[in-house]
Design an enzyme around this catalytic site. Structure first.
Site, PDB file in Angstrom:
ATOM      1  N   ASN A   1       0.821  -1.211   0.000  1.00  0.00           N
ATOM      2  CA  ASN A   1       0.000   0.000   0.000  1.00  0.00           C
ATOM      3  C   ASN A   1       0.854   1.261   0.000  1.00  0.00           C
ATOM      4  OD1 ASN A   1      -2.370  -1.463  -0.014  1.00  0.00           O
ATOM      5  ND2 ASN A   1      -2.619  -1.419   2.214  1.00  0.00           N
TER       6      ASN A   1
ATOM      7  N   ASP B   1       1.530   1.449  -9.675  1.00  0.00           N
ATOM      8  CA  ASP B   1       0.199   0.844  -9.612  1.00  0.00           C
ATOM      9  C   ASP B   1       0.234  -0.579 -10.172  1.00  0.00           C
ATOM     10  OD1 ASP B   1      -2.703   1.000  -9.174  1.00  0.00           O
ATOM     11  OD2 ASP B   1      -2.863   0.993 -11.353  1.00  0.00           O
TER      12      ASP B   1
ATOM     13  N   ASP C   1       2.239  -2.926  -7.343  1.00  0.00           N
ATOM     14  CA  ASP C   1       1.889  -3.005  -5.916  1.00  0.00           C
ATOM     15  C   ASP C   1       1.349  -4.392  -5.557  1.00  0.00           C
ATOM     16  OD1 ASP C   1      -0.508  -2.720  -7.258  1.00  0.00           O
ATOM     17  OD2 ASP C   1      -1.106  -0.862  -6.252  1.00  0.00           O
TER      18      ASP C   1
ATOM     19  N   ARG D   1       2.411  -9.816  -2.973  1.00  0.00           N
ATOM     20  CA  ARG D   1       2.672 -11.259  -3.033  1.00  0.00           C
ATOM     21  C   ARG D   1       4.106 -11.575  -2.607  1.00  0.00           C
ATOM     22  NH1 ARG D   1      -0.813 -10.323  -7.344  1.00  0.00           N
ATOM     23  NH2 ARG D   1       0.860  -9.913  -8.836  1.00  0.00           N
TER      24      ARG D   1
ATOM     25  N   ASP E   1      -5.820   0.244  -3.463  1.00  0.00           N
ATOM     26  CA  ASP E   1      -5.373   0.461  -4.839  1.00  0.00           C
ATOM     27  C   ASP E   1      -6.472   1.129  -5.671  1.00  0.00           C
ATOM     28  OD1 ASP E   1      -5.423  -0.820  -7.786  1.00  0.00           O
ATOM     29  OD2 ASP E   1      -3.347  -0.548  -7.155  1.00  0.00           O
ATOM     30  N   HIS E   2      -7.661   0.555  -5.647  1.00  0.00           N
ATOM     31  CA  HIS E   2      -8.760   1.114  -6.435  1.00  0.00           C
ATOM     32  C   HIS E   2      -9.201   2.472  -5.903  1.00  0.00           C
ATOM     33  CE1 HIS E   2      -8.606  -2.459  -8.577  1.00  0.00           C
ATOM     34  NE2 HIS E   2      -9.822  -2.969  -8.415  1.00  0.00           N
TER      35      HIS E   2
ATOM     36  N   ASP F   1      -6.792   4.904  -7.305  1.00  0.00           N
ATOM     37  CA  ASP F   1      -7.044   5.023  -8.740  1.00  0.00           C
ATOM     38  C   ASP F   1      -8.273   5.887  -9.022  1.00  0.00           C
ATOM     39  OD1 ASP F   1      -4.875   3.439  -9.253  1.00  0.00           O
ATOM     40  OD2 ASP F   1      -6.027   1.613  -9.607  1.00  0.00           O
TER      41      ASP F   1
END
Length: 391
Positions: A49, A96, A99, A104, A117-118, A121
């Site tokens: 993040n 983006d 990330d 992972r 993330d969204h 965005d």
């Protein structure tokens, strides 16, 4: 105030699994290795993040430069500013893209990551469109409005589709990949050629068109052609989203009509602010940037509620408190059409927009912080740092 995530939906966070389909050829054959190498730059102690946040900050830097050098979206900036736009948005897009890989790598993938993330965005998408409008000198006009609204529509439909299909679908041309690449290359070219390049008539670039025919065609610069192309490209994108939603609903035994109705909150918002600008041309031509910032926060909140519902398995959110300033502002602007007097007129309407911006920004901040705190507490994780596992 009711919680953004009711307690009975919290257990779904532990069941959630992110699924995505990316058909982009550029992702697969051009940028994949670049992203694989880029993610190695970030230390394993850095939270995914934080990568997302750092990338988004670069768009804010670009917007700050735009405010200084081109506040009305028509000014010619120093060449280095266009290069900065290109670099900042490229960094945002790159961060983006990696990330999730960072999550992972560090074993910290979670529903919060997708939401964060969204969420970033959704805030950035309108800003990037404003930067392009400034680069191509579209100015405070309906062309800029269309540019932003087309991008917001694409983002909302993608989010709505993901809610119903449980899969994030990225086609052969998508904003996060081809859109970012196109923006970075176009602003880079502007740095070399100058923004006057965008005023070139499309018909001059296609000499095969007879002059007799051009005389009867509407004036269309290269910049405006980009907007027209986005609008035309949006049609099959929206139709595909509706088709995928219908297919998923039939497989799940859900109402297709009910799912389609989920587009109403966004449609109502876009139509409402369009009426507002139509009724208040002074806002459109003199204060469009601050107006679009207000719309951007409202949009991010509306989309954010959908994403939260998606990762928690909650019902699709309908109209909410973010629609209040939109509808009230529109009612005020359109009052003269019905023989009524505006409560906020002239400079007072500008004050109203600033109040709406403050309201939406504060409301969005409250929503984001509350949801982050709720998810972090429930999943026992941190948002911007990696929580050490207890012995």
């Amino acid at each position: 105030m009711a919680p953004y995530i009711p307690q009975n939906y919290l257990p779904n966070l532990k069941k959630y699994k992110y699924q995505a389909i990316d058909k982009s050829l550029i992702s697969r054959y051009v940028l994949a290795e670049y992203w694989n190498q880029l993610v190695k730059v970030f230390p394993l102690t850095m939270a995914a993040n934080m990568v997302t946040l750092l990338g988004s900050v670069h768009v804010l830097i670009a917007m700050a430069l735009n405010h200084i050098y081109a506040p009305n979206l028509v000014e010619t900036c120093p060449r280095w500013v266009y290069f900065a736009y290109s670099l900042c948005v490229w960094i945002y897009g790159s961060f983006d893209a990696v990330d999730g890989k960072q999550a992972r790598r560090t074993g910290t993938a979670s529903p919060l990551g997708e939401l964060f993330d969204h969420g970033c965005d959704s805030l950035v998408v309108s800003l990037v469109m404003v930067l392009f409008a400034s680069t191509s000198q579209l100015g405070e006009t309906w062309w800029t409005v269309a540019l932003v609204f087309f991008a917001l529509t694409n983002f909302y439909m993608s989010t709505m589709e993901e809610y119903h299909t449980h899969v994030l679908f990225l086609g052969y041309f998508s904003g996060p990949v081809e859109g970012i690449l196109a923006f970075s290359l176009s602003t880079l070219a502007t740095g070399f050629l100058g923004p006057q390049f965008w005023a070139t008539s499309v018909y001059d670039l296609v000499p095969a068109i007879p002059a007799s025919l051009v005389a009867h065609l509407p004036e269309l610069s290269l910049a405006k052609m980009i907007v027209v192309s986005m609008g035309l490209g949006l049609i099959p994108t929206v139709l595909t989203s509706f088709s995928n939603i219908a297919k998923a609903c039939r497989q799940q035994g859900k109402s297709v009509v009910g799912a389609y109705a989920d587009a109403i909150p966004f449609t109502a918002s876009i139509c409402s602010v369009t009426v507002w600008l139509r009724a208040s041309p002074q806002i459109l031509h003199e204060h469009l940037v601050v107006f679009l910032m207000f719309v951007g926060f409202a949009f991010s909140y509306i989309v954010g509620r959908v994403i939260v519902a998606h990762v928690t398995g909650a019902p699709f959110p309908k109209l909410n408190r973010m629609h209040i300033p939109i509808f009230l502002g529109t009612a005020n602007a359109a009052a003269p059409w019905f023989g009524l007097t505006k409560l906020f007129d002239g400079q007072n309407e500008l004050l109203l927009i600033w109040l709406c911006l403050a309201y939406t920004a504060i409301q969005y901040a409250h929503f984001a912080l509350e949801v982050i705190d709720t998810i972090c507490t429930y999943l026992n994780i941190n948002c911007l740092t990696i929580k050490k596992k207890s012995d």
